[in-house]
Design a protein around this motif. Structure first.
Motif, PDB file in Angstrom:
ATOM      1  N   GLU A 176      21.680  43.397  21.766  1.00  0.00           N
ATOM      2  CA  GLU A 176      22.876  44.051  21.853  1.00  0.00           C
ATOM      3  C   GLU A 176      23.545  45.247  22.444  1.00  0.00           C
ATOM      4  O   GLU A 176      24.540  45.539  22.386  1.00  0.00           O
ATOM      5  CB  GLU A 176      22.738  44.370  20.100  1.00  0.00           C
ATOM      6  CG  GLU A 176      22.781  43.255  19.356  1.00  0.00           C
ATOM      7  CD  GLU A 176      21.732  43.503  17.936  1.00  0.00           C
ATOM      8  OE1 GLU A 176      22.350  42.970  16.857  1.00  0.00           O
ATOM      9  OE2 GLU A 176      20.677  43.978  18.208  1.00  0.00           O
ATOM     10  N   ILE A 181      27.473  42.438  26.525  1.00  0.00           N
ATOM     11  CA  ILE A 181      28.393  42.438  25.256  1.00  0.00           C
ATOM     12  C   ILE A 181      29.146  43.816  25.611  1.00  0.00           C
ATOM     13  O   ILE A 181      30.297  43.707  24.909  1.00  0.00           O
ATOM     14  CB  ILE A 181      27.289  42.904  24.045  1.00  0.00           C
ATOM     15  CG1 ILE A 181      26.768  41.448  23.850  1.00  0.00           C
ATOM     16  CG2 ILE A 181      28.193  43.504  22.905  1.00  0.00           C
ATOM     17  CD1 ILE A 181      25.698  41.663  22.568  1.00  0.00           C
ATOM     18  N   CYS A 185      32.910  42.116  25.158  1.00  0.00           N
ATOM     19  CA  CYS A 185      33.438  42.313  23.871  1.00  0.00           C
ATOM     20  C   CYS A 185      34.375  43.209  23.366  1.00  0.00           C
ATOM     21  O   CYS A 185      33.858  44.589  23.803  1.00  0.00           O
ATOM     22  CB  CYS A 185      32.210  42.477  22.919  1.00  0.00           C
ATOM     23  SG  CYS A 185      32.637  41.564  21.439  1.00  0.00           S
ATOM     24  N   ASP A 186      35.416  43.136  23.201  1.00  0.00           N
ATOM     25  CA  ASP A 186      36.526  44.224  22.781  1.00  0.00           C
ATOM     26  C   ASP A 186      36.250  44.894  21.458  1.00  0.00           C
ATOM     27  O   ASP A 186      36.941  45.924  21.158  1.00  0.00           O
ATOM     28  CB  ASP A 186      37.832  43.770  22.817  1.00  0.00           C
ATOM     29  CG  ASP A 186      38.048  42.623  21.671  1.00  0.00           C
ATOM     30  OD1 ASP A 186      37.189  42.356  20.786  1.00  0.00           O
ATOM     31  OD2 ASP A 186      39.345  42.164  21.453  1.00  0.00           O
ATOM     32  N   ARG A 187      35.062  44.895  20.915  1.00  0.00           N
ATOM     33  CA  ARG A 187      34.681  45.582  19.706  1.00  0.00           C
ATOM     34  C   ARG A 187      33.327  45.600  19.443  1.00  0.00           C
ATOM     35  O   ARG A 187      32.573  44.627  19.789  1.00  0.00           O
ATOM     36  CB  ARG A 187      35.421  44.974  18.638  1.00  0.00           C
ATOM     37  CG  ARG A 187      35.066  43.752  18.198  1.00  0.00           C
ATOM     38  CD  ARG A 187      36.035  43.216  17.123  1.00  0.00           C
ATOM     39  NE  ARG A 187      35.620  41.694  16.413  1.00  0.00           N
ATOM     40  CZ  ARG A 187      36.064  40.483  17.369  1.00  0.00           C
ATOM     41  NH1 ARG A 187      36.661  40.752  18.433  1.00  0.00           N
ATOM     42  NH2 ARG A 187      35.600  39.289  16.938  1.00  0.00           N
ATOM     43  N   ILE A 255      28.089  35.483  20.878  1.00  0.00           N
ATOM     44  CA  ILE A 255      28.999  36.814  21.346  1.00  0.00           C
ATOM     45  C   ILE A 255      29.403  36.654  22.571  1.00  0.00           C
ATOM     46  O   ILE A 255      30.566  36.066  22.895  1.00  0.00           O
ATOM     47  CB  ILE A 255      28.303  38.110  21.218  1.00  0.00           C
ATOM     48  CG1 ILE A 255      27.583  38.157  19.683  1.00  0.00           C
ATOM     49  CG2 ILE A 255      29.241  39.150  21.395  1.00  0.00           C
ATOM     50  CD1 ILE A 255      26.835  39.401  19.624  1.00  0.00           C
ATOM     51  N   THR A 256      28.501  36.540  23.605  1.00  0.00           N
ATOM     52  CA  THR A 256      28.839  36.155  25.052  1.00  0.00           C
ATOM     53  C   THR A 256      27.679  35.379  25.698  1.00  0.00           C
ATOM     54  O   THR A 256      27.611  35.613  26.932  1.00  0.00           O
ATOM     55  CB  THR A 256      29.356  37.180  25.860  1.00  0.00           C
ATOM     56  OG1 THR A 256      27.850  38.140  25.783  1.00  0.00           O
ATOM     57  CG2 THR A 256      30.376  38.215  25.146  1.00  0.00           C
ATOM     58  N   CYS A 272      33.080  31.647  20.447  1.00  0.00           N
ATOM     59  CA  CYS A 272      32.817  32.946  20.774  1.00  0.00           C
ATOM     60  C   CYS A 272      33.475  33.984  20.519  1.00  0.00           C
ATOM     61  O   CYS A 272      34.693  33.957  20.039  1.00  0.00           O
ATOM     62  CB  CYS A 272      33.239  32.700  22.426  1.00  0.00           C
ATOM     63  SG  CYS A 272      32.286  31.586  23.558  1.00  0.00           S
ATOM     64  N   ILE A 273      32.704  35.222  20.021  1.00  0.00           N
ATOM     65  CA  ILE A 273      33.086  36.213  19.499  1.00  0.00           C
ATOM     66  C   ILE A 273      33.681  37.317  20.540  1.00  0.00           C
ATOM     67  O   ILE A 273      34.727  37.973  20.495  1.00  0.00           O
ATOM     68  CB  ILE A 273      32.287  37.197  18.640  1.00  0.00           C
ATOM     69  CG1 ILE A 273      31.710  36.298  17.558  1.00  0.00           C
ATOM     70  CG2 ILE A 273      32.858  38.304  17.912  1.00  0.00           C
ATOM     71  CD1 ILE A 273      32.692  35.535  16.841  1.00  0.00           C
ATOM     72  N   GLY A 274      33.049  37.262  21.606  1.00  0.00           N
ATOM     73  CA  GLY A 274      33.374  38.034  23.011  1.00  0.00           C
ATOM     74  C   GLY A 274      34.083  37.123  23.962  1.00  0.00           C
ATOM     75  O   GLY A 274      34.636  35.938  23.381  1.00  0.00           O
ATOM     76  N   ASP A 286      37.891  30.510  20.497  1.00  0.00           N
ATOM     77  CA  ASP A 286      37.778  31.992  21.027  1.00  0.00           C
ATOM     78  C   ASP A 286      38.336  32.974  19.803  1.00  0.00           C
ATOM     79  O   ASP A 286      39.276  32.752  19.397  1.00  0.00           O
ATOM     80  CB  ASP A 286      38.428  32.190  22.099  1.00  0.00           C
ATOM     81  CG  ASP A 286      38.035  31.265  23.424  1.00  0.00           C
ATOM     82  OD1 ASP A 286      36.981  31.294  23.580  1.00  0.00           O
ATOM     83  OD2 ASP A 286      38.864  30.716  24.200  1.00  0.00           O
ATOM     84  N   GLN A 288      38.616  36.442  20.750  1.00  0.00           N
ATOM     85  CA  GLN A 288      39.042  37.350  21.383  1.00  0.00           C
ATOM     86  C   GLN A 288      40.039  36.936  22.371  1.00  0.00           C
ATOM     87  O   GLN A 288      39.908  35.935  23.047  1.00  0.00           O
ATOM     88  CB  GLN A 288      37.789  37.946  22.326  1.00  0.00           C
ATOM     89  CG  GLN A 288      38.447  39.417  23.024  1.00  0.00           C
ATOM     90  CD  GLN A 288      37.269  40.161  23.769  1.00  0.00           C
ATOM     91  OE1 GLN A 288      36.039  40.205  23.204  1.00  0.00           O
ATOM     92  NE2 GLN A 288      37.252  40.560  25.009  1.00  0.00           N
TER      93      GLN A 288
END
Length: 344
Positions: A176, A181, A185-187, A255-256, A272-274, A286, A288
């Motif tokens: 993490e 990440i 990732c934007d958050r 995430i990525t 994908c979260i990132g 997606d 993000q």
């Protein structure tokens, strides 16, 4: 006369650099900013004509890139490629693949990389030779079950998960605190956040959480505790191979992680979260936004750009330049005869 190349942040691989860059006069510099300045860097770069600078990921002081831009010194980011080794980088296993990028690293979603530019502009339909080779390499990777690290234990997932009676959703854990990440990732998001999201969006499914191998092997420390989400998922507490884990998955959440792309190559839907290099092109679900990435691409086209056009390959034992096909075969052979890397 050979160009002089100065490498910042490469200490673990310093003995490999002359083989990786045989046409350069290579010099390795510490990644410690204070020590750099005491030794006269980066000003010593100005003493040599035909100078280039290579940095490992973002392991360099911010002023170095600005200095190189000011004096017109070519500057390159270098990172692990996507088919890497039969052990972890944290255990000093040298990568069998490198990505070299003038703009930024491939996992930097905040800025466009050379790889992103290729994905945005390359005419894949006109390059049948490239796409035929991509299809061949994808088939080799899947048939030989080669991944990035290739050190997990092959297991019968049925003995861990039991008989399949419902949809299975695989959650891919990452380190993490990793740059992939931070820059992708934007958050802020943790592995436990990802497990909770997958469980909430897939009511009634069996959620399977695969922690990152570096966390399982004790070479990196996780931020979130898998025990806190154990009521929501089956936690894979041993390092099973990515191929075995993916074989049982109907959907993947990441995430990525690169494993998300390995899932795409198997035809598995991926959330994908990132924003990894393979997201934003219509092949993934997606979460993000990616306003720069307007083109629609298939997984095989993304593979062709990332694994063939933008990766450099080296024999895992000799370090000599070679092809992706050779690296796949060599890593498969090495994995099959090497003992499982034990935690340290």
């Amino acid at each position: 006369m050979a160009r002089r190349a100065t490498f910042f942040g490469f200490e673990p691989w310093k003995n490999h650099i002359p083989k990786w860059f045989p046409d350069r006069n290579c010099r390795v510099v510490t990644r410690n900013p204070e020590l750099m300045l005491r030794r006269g860097w980066p000003f010593r770069l100005l003493l040599s004509p035909r100078q280039e600078v290579f940095v490992w990921g973002f392991k360099h002081p911010p002023f170095l890139r600005k200095f190189c831009r000011l004096f017109g010194i070519p500057f390159f980011h270098v990172e692990d490629g996507f088919v890497r080794s039969v052990s972890l980088g944290a255990l000093r296993a040298a990568p069998a693949a490198l990505i070299i990028d003038r703009r930024t690293t491939h996992y930097d979603a905040q800025n466009p990389s050379d790889l992103e530019r290729t994905l945005q502009t390359y005419d894949f339909a006109a390059d049948s030779t490239l796409m035929e080779r991509a299809d061949k390499c994808i088939r080799m990777l899947l048939d030989l079950r080669v991944s990035k690290y290739n050190l997990g234990r092959s297991v019968d997932m049925g003995t861990i998960l039991g008989p399949k009676s419902k949809k299975r959703v695989l959650v891919i854990g990452q380190v993490e605190t990793d740059a992939a990440i931070a820059f992708g990732c934007d958050r802020p998001v943790t592995n436990n956040d990802l497990v909770r999201l997958a469980a909430s969006e897939n009511q009634g499914a069996q959620i399977i959480y695969k922690p990152h191998p570096e966390v399982l092997h004790g070479t990196r420390v996780g931020v979130s505790d898998p025990a806190e989400v154990a009521d929501l998922c089956v936690v894979l507490n041993e390092d099973v191979t990515p191929a075995d884990a993916l074989d049982c998955a109907d959907h993947v959440y990441t995430i990525t992680s690169l494993m998300g792309f390995e899932a795409l190559l198997r035809g598995i839907p991926v959330t994908c979260i990132g924003l990894p290099f393979y997201a934003g092109w219509g092949a993934t679900d997606d979460r993000q936004p990616s306003p720069r990435r307007m083109r629609r691409l298939s997984a095989r086209e993304i593979f062709a750009a990332a694994y063939l056009l933008h990766s450099h390959y080296f024999d895992p034992e000799t370090g000599e330049p070679t092809s992706l096909e050779t690296v796949i075969r060599r890593l498969s052979d090495m994995r099959d005869v090497a003992p499982l890397q034990q935690p340290q």
